[in-house]
Enzyme design. Structure first.
Site, PDB file in Angstrom:
ATOM      1  N   ARG A 107      45.367  38.855  41.069  1.00 34.65           N
ATOM      2  CA  ARG A 107      43.959  38.448  41.185  1.00 34.65           C
ATOM      3  C   ARG A 107      43.461  38.214  39.763  1.00 34.65           C
ATOM      4  O   ARG A 107      43.455  39.124  38.938  1.00 34.65           O
ATOM      5  CB  ARG A 107      43.124  39.531  41.871  1.00 34.65           C
ATOM      6  N   HIS A 134      41.278  31.449  47.502  1.00 31.37           N
ATOM      7  CA  HIS A 134      41.498  32.811  48.027  1.00 31.37           C
ATOM      8  C   HIS A 134      42.298  32.681  49.337  1.00 31.37           C
ATOM      9  O   HIS A 134      41.784  32.964  50.423  1.00 31.37           O
ATOM     10  CB  HIS A 134      40.148  33.496  48.265  1.00 31.37           C
ATOM     11  N   GLN A 137      42.654  35.530  52.148  1.00 27.50           N
ATOM     12  CA  GLN A 137      41.491  35.745  53.011  1.00 27.50           C
ATOM     13  C   GLN A 137      41.507  34.787  54.196  1.00 27.50           C
ATOM     14  O   GLN A 137      41.119  35.150  55.309  1.00 27.50           O
ATOM     15  CB  GLN A 137      40.201  35.548  52.195  1.00 27.50           C
ATOM     16  N   ASP A 225      29.531  33.145  51.821  1.00 28.18           N
ATOM     17  CA  ASP A 225      30.076  34.037  50.796  1.00 28.18           C
ATOM     18  C   ASP A 225      28.956  34.281  49.788  1.00 28.18           C
ATOM     19  O   ASP A 225      27.902  33.622  49.845  1.00 28.18           O
ATOM     20  CB  ASP A 225      31.295  33.342  50.132  1.00 28.18           C
ATOM     21  N   CYS A 265      33.828  36.952  53.866  1.00 30.06           N
ATOM     22  CA  CYS A 265      35.004  37.666  53.326  1.00 30.06           C
ATOM     23  C   CYS A 265      34.660  39.063  52.833  1.00 30.06           C
ATOM     24  O   CYS A 265      35.548  39.895  52.709  1.00 30.06           O
ATOM     25  CB  CYS A 265      35.658  36.832  52.230  1.00 30.06           C
ATOM     26  N   ARG A 293      43.044  41.497  57.029  1.00 31.76           N
ATOM     27  CA  ARG A 293      43.685  41.315  55.719  1.00 31.76           C
ATOM     28  C   ARG A 293      44.989  42.112  55.689  1.00 31.76           C
ATOM     29  O   ARG A 293      45.999  41.644  55.175  1.00 31.76           O
ATOM     30  CB  ARG A 293      42.755  41.815  54.594  1.00 31.76           C
TER      31      ARG A 293
HETATM   32  N1  NVA Z   1      33.794  34.195  46.015  1.00 33.60           N
HETATM   33  C1  NVA Z   1      33.927  35.613  45.820  1.00 33.60           C
HETATM   34  C2  NVA Z   1      34.923  36.183  46.802  1.00 33.60           C
HETATM   35  C3  NVA Z   1      35.110  37.676  46.706  1.00 33.60           C
HETATM   36  C4  NVA Z   1      36.167  38.190  47.648  1.00 33.60           C
HETATM   37  C5  NVA Z   1      34.359  35.899  44.417  1.00 33.60           C
HETATM   38  O1  NVA Z   1      35.212  35.165  43.878  1.00 33.60           O
HETATM   39  O2  NVA Z   1      33.825  36.826  43.803  1.00 33.60           O
HETATM   40  N1   CP Z   2      37.383  39.804  50.510  1.00 30.72           N
HETATM   41  C1   CP Z   2      37.964  40.364  49.452  1.00 30.72           C
HETATM   42  O1   CP Z   2      38.886  39.801  48.852  1.00 30.72           O
HETATM   43  O2   CP Z   2      37.502  41.602  49.141  1.00 30.72           O
HETATM   44  P1   CP Z   2      37.809  42.444  47.837  1.00 30.72           P
HETATM   45  O3   CP Z   2      37.171  41.728  46.675  1.00 30.72           O
HETATM   46  O4   CP Z   2      37.210  43.787  48.101  1.00 30.72           O
HETATM   47  O5   CP Z   2      39.304  42.530  47.633  1.00 30.72           O
END
Ligand code: NVA
Ligand code: CP
Length: 310
Positions: A107, A134, A137, A225, A265, A293
């Site tokens: 990540r 992502h 997800q 989101d 998500c 997930r």
């Molecule tokens: N769009 C959000 C998703 C978090 C799971 C982010 O990138 O922070």
């Molecule tokens: N939806 C998601 O990826 O959650 P986290 O940021 O908690 O991993």
């Protein structure tokens, strides 16, 4: 593992539509196995390296728990206390880590970083969120729709809010799973045009819209989101104003089909991108979505680590 044969999962396009459909079926089976209490350990002694350069609750716990349930283990690697955070080149880290573990999950910010890591890794690499995508997800989201409503093929899905990493993965999903995607964003927050063009060139219907009510009319699934993603914290106050007409609330959901589902998500901000009445209401499937997930990523790990081309 032969480096030429190792498979990565950096976007949904790394698996074919047929493989994705099979993966969802397998995920549903793995969920039943897990719920029944049956021990199933196809990844005994296997190790997953998990590199986190951004925060996480669901992603970390689902991958770590999934590896433990499969008889393997996972190592949490934060950029704060590894040499990656002190500037060790991604290519060097990839060669070293992949000589010690069986798969790596990352990540991070730049999507290019996971691509470079994958190029130099001798083991499968999984994108666990970048600024651009992502995909993990979406496996959970597609499984959740399938479980509640059957095939998503031919349905209308509506994305409301920011044209961000999740939105990009929904565009890829529209192409891979064969649904129409309506996207309503404020001016200047549209998703990447190359990602849209690529889906449209394959015959997928992606409708870029401004009006959230119009975009939601007749929809089978409404998704949103956060308005400011990780890394955009400085823009939060400004975005709060610019996105104020893009809240998914009861009025918006009334435009959708009566059977429509709501997904997010998570983490969510009630009162911003979604009202409590929707996320805590009858059409919301966010808790199943979050649980999936675990099951969907176990199906992914099984696919990447137990296929015959080792
Ligand atoms: N769009 C959000 C998703 C978090 C799971 C982010 O990138 O922070
Ligand atoms: N939806 C998601 O990826 O959650 P986290 O940021 O908690 O991993």
């Amino acid at each position: 593992m032969n480096i030429k044969n190792r498979r990565h999962f950096l976007t949904l396009k790394d698996l074919s539509s047929t493989e994705l459909e099979k993966l969802l079926q397998r995920s549903i089976e793995l969920k039943k196995i897990q719920h029944s209490g049956e021990i199933y350990e196809p990844l005994k002694n296997k190790v997953l390296g998990m590199i986190f350069e951004k925060s996480s609750t669901r992603t970390r716990v689902s991958f770590e728990a999934g590896m433990a349930q499969f008889g393997g283990s996972a190592i949490f690697l934060s950029s704060h206390d590894t040499q990656l955070g002190r500037g060790e080149p991604v290519e060097d880290s990839a060669r070293v880590l992949s000589s010690m573990v069986d798969a790596v999950m990352i990540r991070t910010f730049e999507h290019n970083k996971v691509e470079r890591f994958a190029e130099y890794s001798s083991v499968p690499v999984i994108n666990a969120l970048t600024d651009d995508y992502h995909p993990c997800q979406l496996l959970a989201d597609m499984q959740t729709y399938l479980e509640h409503r059957g095939s998503i093929q031919g349905k209308i899905v509506t994305w409301i809010g920011d044209g961000n990493n999740m939105c990009h993965s929904y565009i890829n999903a529209a192409q891979q799973f064969g649904f129409t995607l309506n996207i309503a964003t404020p001016d200047g927050f549209e998703p990447d045009s190359e990602i849209i063009n690529s889906a449209q060139n394959s015959g997928t219907t992606i409708n870029l819209m401004r009006d959230p009510l119009e975009a939601t009319t007749g929809s089978d699934l409404v998704v949103t989101d956060v308005w400011a993603s990780m890394g955009q914290e400085d823009e939060s106050a400004q975005r709060l104003k610019l996105f104020s007409n893009y809240q998914v609330n009861s009025k918006l959901m009334q435009q959708a089909n009566s059977e429509a589902l709501f997904m997010h998500c998570l983490p969510a901000h009630r009162g911003e991108e979604v009202s409590s009445s929707v996320i805590d209401g009858d059409q919301s499937v966010v808790w199943n979505e979050a649980e999936n997930r675990l099951h969907a990523q176990k199906a992914l790990l099984e696919l990447l680590l137990t296929s015959t081309d080792k």
